[in-house]
Design a protein around this motif. Structure first.
Motif, short mmCIF file in Angstrom:
data_model
loop_
_atom_site.label_atom_id
_atom_site.label_comp_id
_atom_site.label_asym_id
_atom_site.label_seq_id
_atom_site.Cartn_x
_atom_site.Cartn_y
_atom_site.Cartn_z
N ALA A 280 41.72 28.23 34.42
CA ALA A 280 42.05 27.81 35.80
C ALA A 280 42.47 29.02 36.63
O ALA A 280 42.10 29.15 37.80
CB ALA A 280 43.17 26.77 35.78
N ARG A 281 43.23 29.92 36.03
CA ARG A 281 43.64 31.15 36.73
C ARG A 281 42.40 31.93 37.16
O ARG A 281 42.28 32.41 38.27
CB ARG A 281 44.46 32.04 35.79
N THR A 282 41.46 32.05 36.22
CA THR A 282 40.25 32.82 36.53
C THR A 282 39.49 32.16 37.69
O THR A 282 39.04 32.84 38.61
CB THR A 282 39.34 32.91 35.28
N ILE A 283 39.35 30.83 37.63
CA ILE A 283 38.63 30.12 38.69
C ILE A 283 39.31 30.39 40.04
O ILE A 283 38.66 30.73 41.03
CB ILE A 283 38.60 28.60 38.40
N ASN A 284 40.63 30.27 40.06
CA ASN A 284 41.35 30.46 41.33
C ASN A 284 41.28 31.92 41.81
O ASN A 284 41.16 32.18 43.00
CB ASN A 284 42.79 29.98 41.20
N GLN A 285 41.36 32.85 40.86
CA GLN A 285 41.29 34.26 41.24
C GLN A 285 39.92 34.64 41.81
O GLN A 285 39.79 35.59 42.56
CB GLN A 285 41.60 35.15 40.04
N ARG A 286 38.89 33.87 41.39
CA ARG A 286 37.53 34.21 41.86
C ARG A 286 37.18 33.52 43.18
O ARG A 286 36.08 33.73 43.70
CB ARG A 286 36.51 33.85 40.79
#
Ligand code: SAJ
Length: 421
Positions: A280-286
């Motif tokens: 989820a962090r990765t999705i939001n960071q992208r």
């Protein structure tokens, strides 16, 4: 009671104020002499509602004073920042917490209470703070009451929520929890829930992690909707009619000093296991990169030259630009150097930010809205050259007939060349 509050930032100062309003003798301590001087000169600048009024009241009553050094007290509350470390896992940087605890040690006396309110990784209080306190020869649980009592206030509603929200009171021992309950009972109207320190730490982290993961789900849904040509915003609206469903809102990313920071403390504590949180962090960071790719598609489609960015703060109606995805997007657009970029944000006082909305919009080809400030609900697009709006926060309520309003639900239409040429 005499209480020393260490760290007069966005939580410490309001906390000191509500404690002083509850008739405690409060000494606010900050290492930054400028902050201390400003407070003692009654100079306070903040958009936070009721903060200034509360501060003036307690400063005039004599119940609050700011200092740069700790002194003897009954209780010490630590509200210093805990940013991410610059390591691979972005774990919790305890530097300020450790410094704050160390500054208290020379003044600790049997019977004192020490409370960590700063957000910390799970087990920090037990593994890091107990040994520090006990290095003085005093014993936690009998001589000193040590707790983790996480803050959970919403910027913009801090003064209200500090008093009315329920609080988790995480004592290292049950006696520590009891001491904490007695202190918070003097100013909190919400429920006080006793638990142990480690459970309190992880509960706080999971509150923000829950929101981050849920926003990640909404952001992933935007991409799915775009691929399938289905309006993701409409899907969220309909799904949320289910009484037990609450999909959060997608956007240009997740910012601020909580949601974008805290989940990393959980991942760092259990890196192999915390897979969903990490994804989820990765999705939001992208998301900023995703928004930039859509901006590029729009600009190619309309042969645009000028982009106006509305909103630089990490969320609407605040003046805080920390960890703001809007800032990242703005600077990336500037760095790319392909278009003329102008920023407008009525809450941000930085030299590159245009002060007048209509001047910012002059001859613009695309209005890119990145923050949901209320001021953006109604936009007069008459000054724009190409009247195209990409509203990533679905804040716009009304635009003139000739303007084209794109959002995260209908952005797939640019691939179909439905944006006017
Ligand atoms: N965001 C979305 N979609 C949403 C909600 C938020 O993209 O549906 C974005 C915002 O635009 C912003 C970020 O997430 O960039 C964080 O905003 P937020 O309003 O969720 O949270 P914060 O960081 O302002 O404050 C949170 C609060 N948590 C909750 O509302 C559950 C607050 O209660 C916590 O105390 C605070 O973090 C903290 O100090 O930990």
């Amino acid at each position: 009671m005499k209480i020393v509050v260490i760290g007069l930032g966005y939580i410490g100062l309001p906390t000191a104020i509500v404690l002083a309003k509850a008739r405690h003798q409060v000494v606010g301590v900050d290492v930054n002499r400028r902050i201390v001087n400003r407070l003692n000169n009654l100079e306070i600048k903040s958009e936070e509602p009721f903060l200034k009024e509360g501060f003036d009241e307690v400063a005039n009553s004599g119940n609050f004073i700011a200092k740069t050094d700790v002194e003897l007290a009954d209780a010490f509350i630590i509200t210093v920042p805990t940013p991410n470390k610059k390591d691979m896992l972005r774990s919790c940087d305890l530097t300020h917490v450790i410094e704050a605890v160390r500054s208290v040690l020379p003044y600790l006396q049997s019977g004192n209470t020490v409370i960590i309110e700063s957000t910390v990784g799970p087990k920090t209080t037990e593994h890091e703070i107990v040994p520090l306190i006990e290095s003085t020869g005093l014993k936690v649980g009998t001589d000193i009451h040590l707790l983790h009592c996480p803050e959970r206030v919403l910027p913009g509603k801090i003064m209200y929520e500090l008093i009315h929200n329920d609080r988790i009171i995480g004592g290292v021992t049950p006696a520590c929890s009891e001491a904490g309950m007695a202190l918070y009972r003097t100013f909190v109207k919400g429920k006080l829930i006793p638990t142990n320190a480690s459970t309190a730490e992880l509960s706080k982290l999971m509150e923000n992690t829950f929101r981050d993961v849920n926003i990640g789900l909404a952001n992933e849904l935007v991409k799915i909707g775009n691929e399938l040509e289905i309006d993701a915003l409409e899907v969220i609206k309909l799904a949320n009619h289910h009484p037990r469903v609450n999909i959060h809102q997608p956007g240009p990313g997740v910012g601020g000093h909580c949601l974008a920071v805290d989940p990393h403390f959980v991942i760092a504590a259990a890196p192999i296991t915390a897979k969903l949180i990490s994804e989820a962090r990765t999705i939001n960071q992208r998301m900023p990169a995703y928004i930039l790719s859509k901006v590029e598609e729009i600009m190619t489609n309309i042969d645009g030259k000028k982009i106006v960015v509305f909103g630089l703060t990490y969320k609407g109606n605040v003046d805080d630009t920390r960890e703001s995805p809007a800032m990242d997007i703005y600077f990336e657009l500037q760095r790319a150097g392909k278009y003329q970029i102008v920023a407008y944000d009525p809450h941000v006082d930085l030299n590159f930010v245009e002060r007048e909305m209509q001047i910012a919009l002059e001859n613009a080809d695309l209005l890119l809205i990145l923050t949901d400030h209320s001021e953006f609900q109604y936009v007069d697009t008459s000054n724009m050259r190409n009247k195209v709006i990409f509203d990533t926060k679905s804040i716009v309520q009304r635009v003139s007939d000739e303007a084209q309003l794109l959002n995260l639900g209908n952005i797939f239409k640019i691939a179909n060349e439905k944006v006017r040429n």
